[in-house]
Scaffold this motif. Sequence first.
Motif, PDB file in Angstrom:
ATOM      1  N   VAL A  24       9.310  -5.889  -1.964  1.00 43.66           N
ATOM      2  CA  VAL A  24       8.499  -6.609  -0.890  1.00 43.66           C
ATOM      3  C   VAL A  24       6.974  -6.302  -1.214  1.00 43.66           C
ATOM      4  N   VAL A  25       6.302  -7.163  -0.764  1.00 45.16           N
ATOM      5  CA  VAL A  25       4.772  -7.042  -1.015  1.00 45.16           C
ATOM      6  C   VAL A  25       3.982  -7.235   0.361  1.00 45.16           C
ATOM      7  N   CYS A  26       2.899  -6.716   0.449  1.00 47.34           N
ATOM      8  CA  CYS A  26       2.083  -6.704   1.662  1.00 47.34           C
ATOM      9  C   CYS A  26       1.051  -7.590   1.232  1.00 47.34           C
ATOM     10  N   HIS A  27       0.668  -8.843   1.823  1.00 41.69           N
ATOM     11  CA  HIS A  27      -0.312  -9.584   1.386  1.00 41.69           C
ATOM     12  C   HIS A  27      -1.821  -9.468   1.797  1.00 41.69           C
ATOM     13  N   ASN A  28      -1.783  -8.527   2.671  1.00 42.00           N
ATOM     14  CA  ASN A  28      -3.316  -8.396   3.447  1.00 42.00           C
ATOM     15  C   ASN A  28      -3.181  -6.792   3.759  1.00 42.00           C
ATOM     16  N   TYR A  52      -5.235  -3.521   9.391  1.00 41.17           N
ATOM     17  CA  TYR A  52      -4.644  -2.493  10.073  1.00 41.17           C
ATOM     18  C   TYR A  52      -3.414  -3.074  11.082  1.00 41.17           C
ATOM     19  N   ARG A  53      -3.632  -4.200  11.653  1.00 48.22           N
ATOM     20  CA  ARG A  53      -2.550  -4.819  12.219  1.00 48.22           C
ATOM     21  C   ARG A  53      -2.625  -6.372  11.607  1.00 48.22           C
ATOM     22  N   GLY A  54      -1.271  -6.882  12.039  1.00 51.08           N
ATOM     23  CA  GLY A  54      -0.780  -8.036  11.269  1.00 51.08           C
ATOM     24  C   GLY A  54      -0.790  -8.271   9.886  1.00 51.08           C
ATOM     25  N   ARG A  55      -0.158  -7.026   9.413  1.00 47.69           N
ATOM     26  CA  ARG A  55       0.129  -7.145   7.883  1.00 47.69           C
ATOM     27  C   ARG A  55       1.340  -8.247   7.716  1.00 47.69           C
ATOM     28  N   LEU A  56       1.053  -8.865   6.691  1.00 45.73           N
ATOM     29  CA  LEU A  56       2.162 -10.065   6.293  1.00 45.73           C
ATOM     30  C   LEU A  56       2.880  -9.544   5.075  1.00 45.73           C
ATOM     31  N   TYR A  57       4.255  -9.601   5.365  1.00 46.74           N
ATOM     32  CA  TYR A  57       5.086  -9.078   4.216  1.00 46.74           C
ATOM     33  C   TYR A  57       5.917 -10.140   3.842  1.00 46.74           C
ATOM     34  N   GLY A  58       6.285 -10.128   2.406  1.00 47.06           N
ATOM     35  CA  GLY A  58       7.105 -11.291   1.738  1.00 47.06           C
ATOM     36  C   GLY A  58       7.925 -10.654   0.713  1.00 47.06           C
ATOM     37  N   LEU A  59       8.653 -11.377  -0.082  1.00 48.05           N
ATOM     38  CA  LEU A  59       9.609 -11.081  -1.340  1.00 48.05           C
ATOM     39  C   LEU A  59       8.646 -11.071  -2.318  1.00 48.05           C
ATOM     40  N   THR A  60       8.909  -9.998  -3.432  1.00 47.63           N
ATOM     41  CA  THR A  60       8.233 -10.460  -4.657  1.00 47.63           C
ATOM     42  C   THR A  60       9.518 -11.182  -5.451  1.00 47.63           C
ATOM     43  N   ASP A  61       9.029 -11.561  -6.793  1.00 47.63           N
ATOM     44  CA  ASP A  61      10.030 -12.144  -7.607  1.00 47.63           C
ATOM     45  C   ASP A  61      11.225 -11.247  -7.820  1.00 47.63           C
ATOM     46  N   LEU A  62      11.145  -9.970  -7.588  1.00 49.37           N
ATOM     47  CA  LEU A  62      12.259  -8.918  -7.951  1.00 49.37           C
ATOM     48  C   LEU A  62      13.197  -9.155  -6.673  1.00 49.37           C
TER      49      LEU A  62
END
Length: 86
Positions: free
Chosen positions: A59-63, A67-77
């Motif tokens: 996973v990767v954190c995009h921001n 401190y708050r509201g960190r957005l996570y998503g999947l990496t290509d892996l």
Amino acid sequence: MEAKIAAKIGWVKLSEHRKKIVRDLSNNLKIPTEISKSTGLSKSEVSRTLRALKDAGIVVCHNEESYRGRLYGLTDLGKEILKYIE
């Protein structure tokens, strides 16, 4: 399949928490609170698991600077691993 990817798939499959979070991030970017609500995991468990998944490159954190509201998503892996755990 590369041994590295196979090892990561196995590592994710060993944990229900890791599987839940990878599945939960399959279609959307989410903040930890949303992940907690949709998976039924505690916020602290979500945070620990996200940290481990991030360290593993799944996973990767995009921001990261937020401190708050960190957005996570999947990496290509992470997207590749998702194919084997659904």
